[in-house]
Scaffold this active site. Structure first.
Site, PDB file in Angstrom:
ATOM      1  N   GLY A 265       0.959  -1.344   0.266  1.00 49.18           N
ATOM      2  CA  GLY A 265       0.296   0.000  -0.102  1.00 49.18           C
ATOM      3  C   GLY A 265       0.799   1.137  -0.176  1.00 49.18           C
ATOM      4  O   GLY A 265       0.736   2.209  -1.123  1.00 49.18           O
ATOM      5  N   GLU A 268       6.269   3.808   5.018  1.00 48.50           N
ATOM      6  CA  GLU A 268       6.992   5.343   5.571  1.00 48.50           C
ATOM      7  C   GLU A 268       8.000   5.956   6.158  1.00 48.50           C
ATOM      8  O   GLU A 268       8.597   6.877   6.819  1.00 48.50           O
ATOM      9  CB  GLU A 268       6.733   4.980   7.189  1.00 48.50           C
ATOM     10  CG  GLU A 268       6.999   3.413   7.560  1.00 48.50           C
ATOM     11  CD  GLU A 268       6.666   2.702   8.020  1.00 48.50           C
ATOM     12  OE1 GLU A 268       5.873   2.045   6.784  1.00 48.50           O
ATOM     13  OE2 GLU A 268       7.479   1.679   8.363  1.00 48.50           O
ATOM     14  N   GLU A 302       0.515   5.813   6.805  1.00 45.56           N
ATOM     15  CA  GLU A 302       2.428   6.188   7.095  1.00 45.56           C
ATOM     16  C   GLU A 302       2.518   7.477   7.995  1.00 45.56           C
ATOM     17  O   GLU A 302       3.526   7.985   8.303  1.00 45.56           O
ATOM     18  CB  GLU A 302       2.011   6.762   5.303  1.00 45.56           C
ATOM     19  CG  GLU A 302       1.769   5.458   4.494  1.00 45.56           C
ATOM     20  CD  GLU A 302       2.271   4.275   5.238  1.00 45.56           C
ATOM     21  OE1 GLU A 302       3.066   4.191   5.385  1.00 45.56           O
ATOM     22  OE2 GLU A 302       1.389   3.026   4.723  1.00 45.56           O
TER      23      GLU A 302
HETATM   24  N1  TRP Z   1       5.096  -0.410   6.756  1.00 43.49           N
HETATM   25  C1  TRP Z   1       4.829  -0.909   5.497  1.00 43.49           C
HETATM   26  C2  TRP Z   1       3.364   0.087   6.244  1.00 43.49           C
HETATM   27  O1  TRP Z   1       2.545  -0.925   6.679  1.00 43.49           O
HETATM   28  C3  TRP Z   1       4.198  -1.410   4.580  1.00 43.49           C
HETATM   29  C4  TRP Z   1       5.721  -2.962   3.911  1.00 43.49           C
HETATM   30  C5  TRP Z   1       6.574  -3.098   4.621  1.00 43.49           C
HETATM   31  C6  TRP Z   1       5.756  -1.985   2.570  1.00 43.49           C
HETATM   32  N2  TRP Z   1       7.198  -3.708   3.364  1.00 43.49           N
HETATM   33  C7  TRP Z   1       6.654  -3.388   2.276  1.00 43.49           C
HETATM   34  C8  TRP Z   1       5.448  -0.952   1.157  1.00 43.49           C
HETATM   35  C9  TRP Z   1       7.249  -3.147   0.873  1.00 43.49           C
HETATM   36  C10 TRP Z   1       5.379  -1.458   0.159  1.00 43.49           C
HETATM   37  C11 TRP Z   1       7.366  -2.959  -0.612  1.00 43.49           C
HETATM   38  O2  TRP Z   1       3.282   0.936   5.706  1.00 43.49           O
HETATM   39 ZN    ZN Z   2       2.780   0.385   8.213  1.00 40.69          ZN
END
Ligand code: TRP
Ligand code: ZN
Length: 896
Positions: A265, A268, A302
């Site tokens: 999605g 951050e 985010e």
């Molecule tokens: N940390 C991100 C979220 O939850 C999600 C995320 C983890 C992500 N690994 C990823 C997004 C790899 C893109 C690709 O907000």
């Molecule tokens: Zn997250």
């Protein structure tokens, strides 16, 4: 074991602090699509808290080594390996310079540095940074980053990275540079860069303490007209976090960038969030009400990570829920506040219902299958496979339980203490729980089991009314039923469960609640702290046998077994003051009816429906005191997927037959009411994405969808055609097209063709809308003459289909495999063969996306024997052919 070797299984118990720390990182990029050269200068020192190591082991993947230097002098004692590089016999503190190159143009994994639509983007979580340069790519190594980007000025006019822009200028040969500095220490997974032809919507605001902030939403030029809602969502997020948690934006500048090739999605990255276009771009013509709401939620999510994830991060990836569960909880609370204010419980309830629906359909299923794991997993093969419903959604429920136990103020105290103790640190789920416990003066040792036990708890409830003593006792017993083996292995004892309960009298009014031993009644909803395997709670002063309203607002992520009668459920649906439980009562009633019908359908018996559901639904539909959005949710039947999971052997065909039968019966019996609801909920005038207007559209379009089930759907076709032609927004246009597709399947006549063609032509240049066009067709009902898989196969050859773009792959392949169960599980196994082909094809391009698709067959053992055998054959074919660790972990666990 060295840091760079990759063992098959990574275990939580093996955690050890890193042998070295990296205080500063200075990166220089020469951005060229086929060969980007990266020079990395690291200030390294031995970690006083770790065992001594002579050599520095760094992770690296798919990198070309160019050279190394220590303290400015070329250093030869470097060994490169497949998964990293070893610098031999290093001093206690030194400056290490590593030069290498990668190939962003060839990177279809969308992890590391890659090219999308001619622009550069990065994705580093969880382990993508090592695909850019060699590093201690683990979240407990935190450094301050300085980044210099150099690129062709015409092709890459915009050069972005984390933090603040400190210098920019021209270079020879039509090149230019930009230098960025992030003042906050961060782990490598939060690094980001973006370069290309982009434009921004900008806004300047003052944060709570009066500091000026620059906000930007960066997109491709033709998308600038779709950025307003994301910007508004960002401003609302900033305000809400200040007001609810006292947390302020800490950078002078906050950027969101949209990219159309993205695995998840959004991400951050500190000060430079990178988003899937799906969660940024919206205007009334292209985005539905659901899209608008999702954008608000993901922008919030985010942004909230800036504190819960970035300022305080995870010690290791087993702690992922520390940031994800907490941040999902925060985004859910934010969305609830945006739709109803922080205090309006009825409006907040619709968000709660939607979230619980997702949890029960997706997370409960995960917990019942081979991927079952605790909120804090004990082991993994590929960490990307653990960005799961359990870590995110169940994790959020675990965080919500602290708030249920301590109230909003107690929860806030815990959050304040958490930041006071851990700002700038990489910590664990235990640290968070300890902050909650200490701030509220409570022992939360038993609560730890929510982090370490897999599986969905079941609570059996029995009640006893004693007329003479005027007492009502509620006995709760907790266990796990027959969860999966993996779930059973982690059980250690009873959980600490906040169990919210109310008692309702014969008039539908809440009783004041006084527990045995209390001096007086206190409120009408009580949170019982249920901590034993079995526990009895006795209410006194109860004048007549009440009806219990159990687990109000879904106060814990559990299944409640209680033997309500149909009339009692109808009564709760009509009267419960807890809006969640009102909805829940209707769902229980519908589920019971649907499962009985599915059993009859499976046995080849004729179907016949009871009056209970029709009259209950009729009352909800015509009850003007209920908000349209609540009525929409209450009148929506449980999904086929959820129903199939409730059967002892999942039979998608029987479930589909039963659900379609009930939809048609409800459509027929309540036809006049559906038509009236349709007329009464039209939203004339300019489109507004407000919760009220969206509620009207939702109920109206639900009515349209029921009407499309009639034997003679002429009314639906007439209304849908008019609605399609007149629509000034995507919600109405897509709903009209969906109703036409439904009527087309029911009648066998081509009633959807013109609209389908118009839709494509009208939105050919809007990829996110074309995704809807694919997905609507992939999820449509099939007929004996034209099973949906034929449509899907034809669409795979469409010029606009592109397997490399995850959104497009999801819109067609995932929609069919995960959101069209009756067609996907066709008796001939054609769906599974298709699935296997696509998993194998995706595995070669993008293992993360392939592994997600692979998961759609993981519950294969729970299906009827005929389907089971065909599913196993498909899984075995995939297991024999795929190469990635990602997909291997999924299919091997499924077959084990
Ligand atoms: N940390 C991100 C979220 O939850 C999600 C995320 C983890 C992500 N690994 C990823 C997004 C790899 C893109 C690709 O907000
Ligand atoms: Zn997250």
């Amino acid at each position: 074991m060295s840091d760079t070797a990759t063992p098959t299984v990574i275990r939580r118990e093996d955690y050890a602090p890193p042998a070295f720390l990296i205080d500063t990182v200075d990166l220089e990029f020469d951005l060229v699509p086929e060969r980007t050269v990266v020079k990395s200068t690291l200030r390294v020192r031995r970690n006083p808290a770790a065992r001594h190591a002579d050599n520095l082991e760094l992770m690296g993947e798919q990198l070309e080594f160019i050279g190394a230097a220590i303290d400015g002098t070329p250093y030869e004692h470097v060994r490169t390996q497949e998964h990293g590089l070893t610098v031999l016999n290093v001093p206690d503190a030194f400056t290490l310079t590593l030069t290498g190159a990668c190939d962003p143009a060839a990177n279809t994994t969308l992890s590391g540095l890659y090219v999308s639509s001619g622009n550069f983007f990065t994705q580093c979580e969880a382990e993508g940074f090592r695909r850019i340069t060699w590093f201690l790519d683990r979240p407990d190594v935190m450094s301050t980053f300085t980044v210099t980007l150099r690129a062709d000025k015409t092709q890459y006019p915009v050069l972005l990275s984390n933090g603040n822009l400190i210098e920019e200028g021209d270079l020879p040969d039509n090149r230019h540079f930009a230098k960025w500095e992030d003042p906050f220490r961060k782990p490598s997974y939060l690094f980001a860069l973006v370069a290309g032809k982009l434009v921004a919507l900008e806004e300047r605001i003052q944060s709570g303490s009066g500091k000026e902030k620059l906000l930007q939403v960066w997109v491709e030029p033709h998308d600038l007209d779709k950025t307003r809602h994301a910007m508004d969502s960002l401003i609302h997020s900033i305000r809400w976090d200040e007001q609810r948690f006292g947390l302020e934006l800490d950078l002078d500048r906050f950027m969101i960038v949209a990219v159309s090739d993205f695995n998840m999605g959004a991400m951050e990255n500190k000060g430079l969030n990178i988003f899937n276009t799906k969660y940024v771009l919206a205007n009334p013509e292209t985005a539905t009400d659901v899209d608008f709401a999702n954008i608000e939620a993901v922008v919030g999510h985010e942004y909230f990570h800036n504190w819960t994830g970035n300022r305080v991060t995870c010690r290791d990836w087993f702690q992922l829920s520390l940031k994800e569960g907490l941040t999902v909880f925060r985004d859910q609370e934010f969305s609830a506040a945006m739709s109803g204010g922080d205090e309006n419980e009825a409006a907040r309830a619709t968000k709660r219902i939607e979230d619980v629906r997702v949890l029960r359909q997706m997370q409960f299923a995960e917990d019942a299958g081979p991927m079952a794991h605790p909120v804090r997993p004990e082991s993994y093969v590929e960490i990307n496979n653990f960005y799961t419903m359990t870590v995110y959604e169940k994790g959020s429920e675990v965080v919500r339980m602290y708030q249920t136990l301590f109230g909003r103020d107690g929860f806030r105290k815990g959050m304040d203490l958490y930041f006071q103790r851990h700002d700038g640190q990489a910590v664990t789920c235990d640290d968070f729980r300890r902050a909650m416990a200490d701030a509220n003066g409570r022992d939360l040792a038993q609560f730890e089991r929510w982090y370490s036990q897999a599986g969905t708890p079941r609570i059996a409830v029995t009640t006893r009314y004693d007329e003479a003593a005027r007492t009502y006792s509620v006995t709760l017993s907790q266990g796990y039923g027959n969860g999966s083996a993996a779930a059973r292995e982690t059980q250690k004892g009873p959980l600490h469960i906040p169990f919210a309960i109310g008692l309702i009298d014969a008039n539908g009014a809440d009783l004041p609640l006084r527990l045995e031993g209390e001096a007086s009644a206190q409120g009408t909803t009580r949170v019982l702290e249920f901590t034993e395997t079995q526990q009895t709670f006795t209410f006194v002063d109860v004048a007549a046998r009440p009806l219990p309203s159990l687990l109000r607002n879904f106060s814990a992520p559990v299944i409640v077994d209680y033997d309500y009668g149909n009339d009692e459920l109808a009564f709760l649906l009509a009267h419960d003051s807890d809006p969640f439980n009102r909805w829940e009562a209707g769902q229980r009633l519908a589920t019971r009816e649907l499962l009985a019908l599915a059993a009859r359908a499976a046995a080849g018996q004729p179907l016949q429906m009871s009056d209970a559901l029709v009259s209950a639904f009729s009352r909800v539909l015509t009850d003007a005191s209920l908000s349209p959005s609540f009525r929409e949710l209450a009148l929506m039947l449980p999904s086929e997927t959820y129903l199939a999971e409730q059967m002892s052997e999942s039979d998608p065909a029987a479930v589909h037959a039963a659900r379609q039968f009930v939809r048609k019966q409800l459509a027929t019996a309540l036809k006049a009411d559906w038509l009236a609801a349709y007329e009464r909920n039209v939203t004339p005038g300019a489109y507004e994405p407000t919760p009220e207007a969206a509620g009207h559209r939702g109920l109206k379009n639900l009515a349209l969808s029921y009407l499309s089930e009639l034997d003679d759907p002429a009314d639906a076709v007439r209304l849908a055609t008019a609605q399609y032609d007149a629509a000034n927004n995507m919600t109405d246009r897509a709903a009209a097209l969906s109703a036409l597709l439904n009527a087309q399947a029911a009648t066998g006549r081509d009633v959807a063709r013109a609209a389908l063609e118009d839709f494509y032509a009208r939105f050919e240049k809007e990829p996110l809308v074309i995704d809807k066009w694919f997905s609507l067709q992939a999820t449509q009902r099939g007929t004996a003459e034209r099973p949906t898989i034929e449509t899907v196969r034809a669409l795979m050859r469409h010029a606009a289909f592109n397997l490399k773009n995850p959104n497009r792959a999801r819109s067609l392949i995932f929609s069919f495999c995960a959101a069209n169960p009756a067609q996907f599980h066709a008796a001939d196994g054609s769906g599974y063969a298709f699935w296997a082909d696509q998993v194998i094809a995706l595995d070669a391009l993008n293992p993360q996306v392939a592994a997600r698709l692979a998961r759609t067959l993981e519950l294969w053992r729970r299906f009827t024997p005929a389907l089971r055998d065909k599913m196993r054959a498909a899984l075995e074919r995939v297991a024999a052919e795929v190469k990635s660790r990602d997909v291997r972990e999924i299919v091997e666990k499924a077959l084990a």
